[in-house]
Enzyme design. Sequence first.
Site, PDB file in Angstrom:
ATOM      1  N   HIS A   1     -15.548  24.610   0.233  1.00 41.64           N
ATOM      2  CA  HIS A   1     -14.109  24.657   0.494  1.00 41.64           C
ATOM      3  C   HIS A   1     -13.719  23.986   1.811  1.00 41.64           C
ATOM      4  O   HIS A   1     -12.699  23.293   1.890  1.00 41.64           O
ATOM      5  CB  HIS A   1     -13.631  26.116   0.484  1.00 41.64           C
ATOM      6  CG  HIS A   1     -12.188  26.282   0.150  1.00 41.64           C
ATOM      7  ND1 HIS A   1     -11.713  27.321  -0.614  1.00 41.64           N
ATOM      8  CD2 HIS A   1     -11.092  25.550   0.462  1.00 41.64           C
ATOM      9  CE1 HIS A   1     -10.392  27.226  -0.751  1.00 41.64           C
ATOM     10  NE2 HIS A   1      -9.988  26.158  -0.096  1.00 41.64           N
TER      11      HIS A   1
ATOM     12  N   TYR B   1      -8.989  32.366  -3.306  1.00 45.98           N
ATOM     13  CA  TYR B   1      -7.721  32.658  -3.973  1.00 45.98           C
ATOM     14  C   TYR B   1      -7.617  34.125  -4.400  1.00 45.98           C
ATOM     15  O   TYR B   1      -6.519  34.627  -4.632  1.00 45.98           O
ATOM     16  CB  TYR B   1      -7.526  31.767  -5.202  1.00 45.98           C
ATOM     17  CG  TYR B   1      -7.464  30.284  -4.920  1.00 45.98           C
ATOM     18  CD1 TYR B   1      -7.450  29.784  -3.616  1.00 45.98           C
ATOM     19  CD2 TYR B   1      -7.438  29.359  -5.962  1.00 45.98           C
ATOM     20  CE1 TYR B   1      -7.407  28.423  -3.360  1.00 45.98           C
ATOM     21  CE2 TYR B   1      -7.379  27.991  -5.711  1.00 45.98           C
ATOM     22  CZ  TYR B   1      -7.370  27.534  -4.410  1.00 45.98           C
ATOM     23  OH  TYR B   1      -7.321  26.176  -4.179  1.00 45.98           O
TER      24      TYR B   1
END
Length: 383
Positions: free
Chosen positions: A194, A134
């Site tokens: 992830h 992010y």
Amino acid sequence: MKIIATAMLGTILCTASLPKPSAAVSSRTIASFVASSIGRSTSSSPTTTSRNMMSTQTPEQKQSLIDCPTIPLRDGTSHPAIGFGTYKVGFIPASASSAVASAGATDEPQRTAEDCVTDALNSGYRFLECAEFYGNEQEVGKAIKASGVPREDLFICSKVWTTTIEKGDDAIRAQLEKTLSDLGTDYVDLYLIHWPVPGKHVDAYKTVLDLKKEGKVKNVGVSNYAVEDYKELLSAGITSEDKPVVNQIEINPFLYRKNTIEYFKSERVVMQSYRSLRDGKAMDNPTLISLGEKYNKSPAQILGRWCVQHGFVYVPKSVKIERMVENAQVFDFELSEEEMATLDALTTSDAFETFFGLYKKCVNRDTSKDGSMEGVKTDITID
């Protein structure tokens, strides 16, 4: 019905059934929370639009969010049933899915992540969903520090990205240290792999287990794992004690992978939902609008209620404080079994196809194998 995807995937049939009882929650159950919230609801008459109602937040609504229901993880840790997602908050990653899908599109953030997370914390959110990818964890950390919210009152999740997973143990350790420094904490409550990077994710998971033993990670989970990726972990010798406690995948009525979800629930893996609100792309859906009118709620709140009523961790995101407040008001009403079944049935065969294509593209994304199918599973459960 279980659907197995292959590289030559043909026609997919989808069936929907009435929802089974959802995942267990803490003694402060969602059901009891609904009852108490309805009792103190400040909603006005049905003639008041939900948009006007949600433009401000009462002290009671903020406290309700702080005291939101929790879902127990395998070790007994209480995981908040709702959190604030920080993806594309103040920063747009270069290889973000929307950027890949629409090259050249301008998607510039209008507010900093510090500003947005400050608003989220002030609104009562206590679970923050973060990630290396992010690109904004330092800004998130600034907001946490300035908020004055005690660390023990927060539940912080982060995820290690594909590039770091590919590089291995040392890189993962270094990235976690950076994450902890950026967030201003000496541990994260939950650390996720992830994506299941082919040939790399199992060793990465074992490294994160070691970091848990060192006290820098309280719980270990995964993200975007198909059933077959999870089974690969187990076949590599991951014990029952060390199984992932969470799998974070896209979950909403338009991508409801019931067989996948039921499998993980049978393994006592809590499901976190991202794209819970489908990035705002379904707010004109007639079913959502109709249910919103019935309950004096917005389409977003219907989506959020569906999520928590199924027992999934609901992770909405917004850069606008009024939407943050609105998105959280999902515990003061309840959908019927028939309404839940109607929403369940919104997933189409095309949605499964689209998911499978994204999975194949993303497991190697940003690695040295980016753009190739090397090591990518072409036979997974997609429904």
